[in-house]
Design an enzyme around this catalytic site. Structure first.
Site, mmCIF file in Angstrom:
data_model
loop_
_atom_site.group_PDB
_atom_site.id
_atom_site.type_symbol
_atom_site.label_atom_id
_atom_site.label_comp_id
_atom_site.label_asym_id
_atom_site.label_seq_id
_atom_site.Cartn_x
_atom_site.Cartn_y
_atom_site.Cartn_z
ATOM 1 N N LYS A 113 -21.077 4.063 85.811
ATOM 2 C CA LYS A 113 -20.779 3.934 87.241
ATOM 3 C C LYS A 113 -22.061 4.101 88.055
ATOM 4 O O LYS A 113 -22.897 4.956 87.754
ATOM 5 C CB LYS A 113 -19.751 5.004 87.628
ATOM 6 C CG LYS A 113 -19.149 4.863 89.015
ATOM 7 C CD LYS A 113 -18.036 5.897 89.192
ATOM 8 C CE LYS A 113 -17.394 5.843 90.559
ATOM 9 N NZ LYS A 113 -16.302 6.834 90.703
ATOM 10 N N SER A 147 -12.588 5.047 93.256
ATOM 11 C CA SER A 147 -13.887 4.419 93.363
ATOM 12 C C SER A 147 -14.441 3.864 92.054
ATOM 13 O O SER A 147 -15.429 3.134 92.053
ATOM 14 C CB SER A 147 -14.886 5.429 93.937
ATOM 15 O OG SER A 147 -15.057 6.538 93.065
ATOM 16 N N SER A 160 -10.096 8.502 91.948
ATOM 17 C CA SER A 160 -11.083 7.484 91.618
ATOM 18 C C SER A 160 -11.120 7.007 90.180
ATOM 19 O O SER A 160 -11.703 5.974 89.889
ATOM 20 C CB SER A 160 -12.479 7.976 92.018
ATOM 21 O OG SER A 160 -12.573 8.115 93.407
#
Length: 492
Positions: free
Chosen positions: A95, A170, A194
């Site tokens: 990420k 996210s 997320s």
């Protein structure tokens, strides 16, 4: 996937046409046996990224050159008979909120568009130590604030099942990359939703571990249940494999606890017919759309005959909304106030709104929020006196257009703020329990639908064992089986 064959007493998985379609557990077994090479599976994953990523924008930075060199070394380690790590030779995507040595890390913000760290953060370093090969970065909202994966640097990540819709966030780029088999494992992070809601929207598996299990000294607020790093994959077994590499005690992290990571490599088989499951549509407070409630009930109707007990549980997390907002406000102030003072309106509008809202709260309001968190946590423990796990919908709504910042209406009335649509997950963050998002087939609109399965604190292994039993039940019914996107259509 594939057929099974026996060779020299070892169970081998037949190699499919595309190596990127292997699960992480299958790939790691075959790498260790010398059946496939880390070079081969890396090239297969790269080919899938190059074919499918233009349609969905999941991978935003590529690091192929270094990854290829590492794959060659990993292959040589196998040939030389050297000790191999838990993730040896497995390609992984990281990420873009995690710092990666000599690989661009933007935090998905224009302020860091050209930022190249000189070292990995703690979690990434840990994954490399276990043999994972980093070959790219995945998309996120700016600084991970918000749950629609779009930003001013890279634009939106699109849902592989319907490219006009959101993947959530996210960790949305991570979930979309997994769904399309760009990598067998990815890392995620989760404050309010997320890991869990992108896992649900993309039809994969994501675990928010108990805070402190995956230590991260980079956390800005040490004593907080927010900001948890966790594993994402396509199966529960692969999530457990990745967790075995991520989990570690680190005294520099105030929430960190002693842990034996290898426990996650030996999940016990659980008979689903022995499980006592409680369920709640809304945890007694969350606005959950009617279509989600109906779909959730339908999924439970299908699997409940396979369980010992599957009954509605009277969970009343009253005041969870206000409590989480206060706890979250202090967390964001600690992490971003200095940046807000320096850059102001140059930051993403969601972050600016959060900081300014937090600044207007009073000390008494924050004190009341923490007091409410404690009360809600204590009350919540009684659920597990009766049930092995609690199941809820993984998201309050179905996937919405990615061009829309957030759902503006919930249950037919205006949303209070941009984050209310994932309140059913951030309530669980508030109490700090581990929760895993399991794919449960498709919703009535043809996009993936997920179940949030919640376990007891610091009993993540048991949660994974139960989740694996539920995964088997779900996979045995066409209507609840994990769906796959049309990768050929995306690639064309």
């Amino acid at each position: 996937m594939g057929s099974q064959r026996k060779t020299n007493g070892l169970s081998h998985t037949a190699v499919p046409g595309q190596l990127c379609d292997l699960t992480a557990s299958q790939a790691r077994l075959l790498i260790g046996q010398g059946v496939i090479s880390p070079v081969e599976i890396l090239e297969s994953c790269i080919a899938r990224v190059e074919a499918s990523n233009p349609s969905i924008n999941a991978v935003v930075t590529k690091a192929y050159e270094r990854a290829r060199l590492e794959a060659v070394r990993a292959a040589q380690d196998v040939a030389d008979g050297r000790p191999l790590g838990i993730l040896h030779g497995l390609p992984i995507l990281i990420k873009d909120l995690n710092e990666t040595e000599n690989i661009r890390t933007t935090y998905c913000s224009p302020l860091y568009e050209d930022h190249i760290p000189n070292a990995d953060d703690t979690v990434v370093a840990r994954l490399r130590q276990h043999g994972a090969i980093v070959f790219g970065k995945t998309n996120s909202p700016e600084f991970g604030i918000g749950s629609n994966t779009t930003n001013r640097v890279f634009g939106p990540t699109r849902n592989p099942f319907a490219t006009d819709l959101t993947v959530g966030g996210s960790s949305g780029g991570a979930a979309a990359a997994l769904s399309t088999h760009m990598a067998p494992i990815v890392n995620g992070s989760d404050s309010g939703a997320s890991i869990r809601n992108p896992a649900a929207f993309c039809g994969i598996v994501g675990l928010r571990p108990t805070p402190g299990l995956v230590s991260s000294p980079e956390r800005k607020v040490g004593m907080s249940t927010n900001g948890v790093e966790g594993p994402m994959a396509r199966t529960v077994a692969d999530v457990a494999l990745l967790l075995a590499a991520m989990a570690k005690h680190d005294p520099r992290d105030m929430m960190s606890v002693p842990v034996e990571p290898k426990q996650f490599l030996t999940l016990k088989s659980v008979d689903a017919s022995s499980l006592r499951v409680g369920f709640s549509e809304d945890l007694g407070f969350a606005p959950v759309d009617k279509i989600v409630r109906e779909t959730f009930r339908r999924k439970l109707e299908i699997i409940s005959p396979s369980l010992a007990v599957c009954e509605e549980c009277d969970v009343q997390m009253t005041d969870a909304e206000e409590a989480y907002w206060g706890v979250r406000g202090l967390y964001l102030l600690a992490g971003h106030h200095a940046r807000y003072k320096q850059h102001g309106q140059a930051l993403d509008a969601n972050l600016v709104w959060n900081i300014e809202d937090a600044l207007h709260s009073t000390p008494l309001q924050y004190a009341e929020a923490f007091s409410a968190q404690t009360r809600i946590y204590r009350d919540f423990q009684s659920v597990f006196d009766k049930y092995d796990v609690l199941i809820t919908p993984a998201v309050n709504v179905l996937p919405f257009p990615h061009a829309q910042s957030y759902p503006t209406t919930l249950e037919g009335r205006p949303a209070r703020h941009y984050a209310e649509w994932y309140s059913i997950t951030y309530a669980v963050s508030l109490v700090g329990h581990p929760a895993i998002s399991l794919s449960a087939g498709l919703d009535p609109h043809g996009t993936p639908f997920g179940l949030q399965v919640i376990g007891t604190r610091f009993n993540d292994r048991r949660l994974l064992e139960v989740a694996q039993a539920l995964e088997l039940v779900l996979s045995s019914h066409a209507e609840t089986r994990r769906p796959e996107p049309d990768v050929a259509a995306l690639s064309s």
